[in-house]
Design an enzyme around this catalytic site. Structure first.
Site, PDB file in Angstrom:
ATOM      1  N   ASP A   1      -5.698 -19.253   7.254  1.00 36.48           N
ATOM      2  CA  ASP A   1      -7.120 -18.921   7.082  1.00 36.48           C
ATOM      3  C   ASP A   1      -8.001 -20.095   6.649  1.00 36.48           C
ATOM      4  O   ASP A   1      -8.874 -19.939   5.786  1.00 36.48           O
ATOM      5  CB  ASP A   1      -7.271 -17.789   6.059  1.00 36.48           C
ATOM      6  CG  ASP A   1      -6.535 -16.534   6.456  1.00 36.48           C
ATOM      7  OD1 ASP A   1      -6.071 -16.455   7.612  1.00 36.48           O
ATOM      8  OD2 ASP A   1      -6.392 -15.628   5.608  1.00 36.48           O
TER       9      ASP A   1
ATOM     10  N   LYS B   1      -5.431 -12.279  12.464  1.00 37.78           N
ATOM     11  CA  LYS B   1      -4.771 -11.262  11.639  1.00 37.78           C
ATOM     12  C   LYS B   1      -5.833 -10.380  10.988  1.00 37.78           C
ATOM     13  O   LYS B   1      -6.867 -10.878  10.539  1.00 37.78           O
ATOM     14  CB  LYS B   1      -3.842 -11.880  10.594  1.00 37.78           C
ATOM     15  CG  LYS B   1      -4.490 -12.715   9.509  1.00 37.78           C
ATOM     16  CD  LYS B   1      -3.415 -13.281   8.586  1.00 37.78           C
ATOM     17  CE  LYS B   1      -4.003 -14.128   7.473  1.00 37.78           C
ATOM     18  NZ  LYS B   1      -4.802 -13.372   6.501  1.00 37.78           N
TER      19      LYS B   1
ATOM     20  N   CYS C   1      -3.819 -14.248   0.760  1.00 34.42           N
ATOM     21  CA  CYS C   1      -3.179 -14.254   2.080  1.00 34.42           C
ATOM     22  C   CYS C   1      -1.945 -15.142   2.157  1.00 34.42           C
ATOM     23  O   CYS C   1      -0.986 -14.809   2.862  1.00 34.42           O
ATOM     24  CB  CYS C   1      -4.196 -14.658   3.143  1.00 34.42           C
ATOM     25  SG  CYS C   1      -5.533 -13.447   3.335  1.00 34.42           S
TER      26      CYS C   1
END
Length: 244
Positions: A38, A147, A180
């Site tokens: 990310d 995702k 995450c």
């Protein structure tokens, strides 16, 4: 007295040993992957989702530089590079409605409800917020995966991609360590993957103690913790040994 290194596969190949906490870990780079979690404007750039939601992103620039260094070394050593982008479709169907806990806990969704003028701008596919930061550009041969939740294993083909290539060792970088990154590493642990975090190539969402707590959890219960310089040293040609 140093602890022994760990080797999951003694079936041959060019192996290297990475100094880490709580002990060293031995792996074959060509059967390993670097996971970049990310590294989007949303999480690492002023004006992105985390910044607008009140989280401090002022110290993310060194993390970006360290990820560049780690990715370059990993790619040169033959590691697969996998980039994740967290987010949803423009209508936020993938985010879930009121029947989903994600609807209630996602700070991006909550921020947009508080500030309706941001609707459609945070973590929406195709938006500036969703894009990877300018400094980090996937190369041919890399894999880029969307995702919809914190874990990179949930509703994605990640596990199949890894297993089809015989990959068991995962080296994690990215943001946020305590959300995450840790979520993906934990799920990998449950699926019998060996997870290593490069601590100076990650950044937390929240106070610094969140970073320390996440790294403590990882090195104590779920994986290993190292740093970018040590990782690059482990991938230098002089560090490899053939294990029969």
């Amino acid at each position: 007295m140093p602890r022994p290194s760990l080797c999951a596969d003694s079936g041959g190949g060019m192996m290297t040993t990475l100094t880490a906490r709580p002990e060293a870990i031995t792996f074959d780079p060509q059967q390993s992957a670097q996971i970049v979690v990310d590294m989007q404007n949303a999480y690492a750039t002023p004006g992105g989702y985390l910044d607008l939601a009140g989280f401090d992103v002022s110290t993310t620039r060194p993390v970006i530089a360290n990820i560049q260094t780690a990715v370059t070394a990993a790619r040169a050593a033959g590691m697969l590079i996998i980039w994740f982008q967290n987010g949803w479709d423009e209508q936020y169907v993938e985010a879930g409605g009121p029947g989903s806990p994600n609807f209630h806990k996602s700070n991006a969704l909550k921020t947009m409800r508080k500030q309706p003028q941001l609707q459609g701008k945070l973590l929406a596919k195709g938006s500036w917020d969703y894009q990877l930061v300018d400094e980090l550009v996937p190369q041919p041969g890399d894999i880029v995966l969307p995702k919809p939740r914190y874990s990179g294993f949930f509703n994605t083909p990640l596990d199949s991609i890894l297993r089809s290539r015989g990959i068991r060792h995962l080296v994690f970088t990215g943001i946020a360590t305590n959300v995450c990154v840790e979520s993906t590493l934990r799920d990998g642990f449950f699926l019998e993957h060996f997870g290593v975090v490069l601590e100076d190539a990650t950044h937390q969402a929240g106070p610094e103690f969140a970073q320390k707590a996440a790294l403590f959890n990882i090195e104590t219960f779920f994986g290993w913790v190292s740093d970018v310089e040590t990782f690059c040293d482990a991938l230098s040609p002089t560090s490899f040994a053939r294990i029969a």
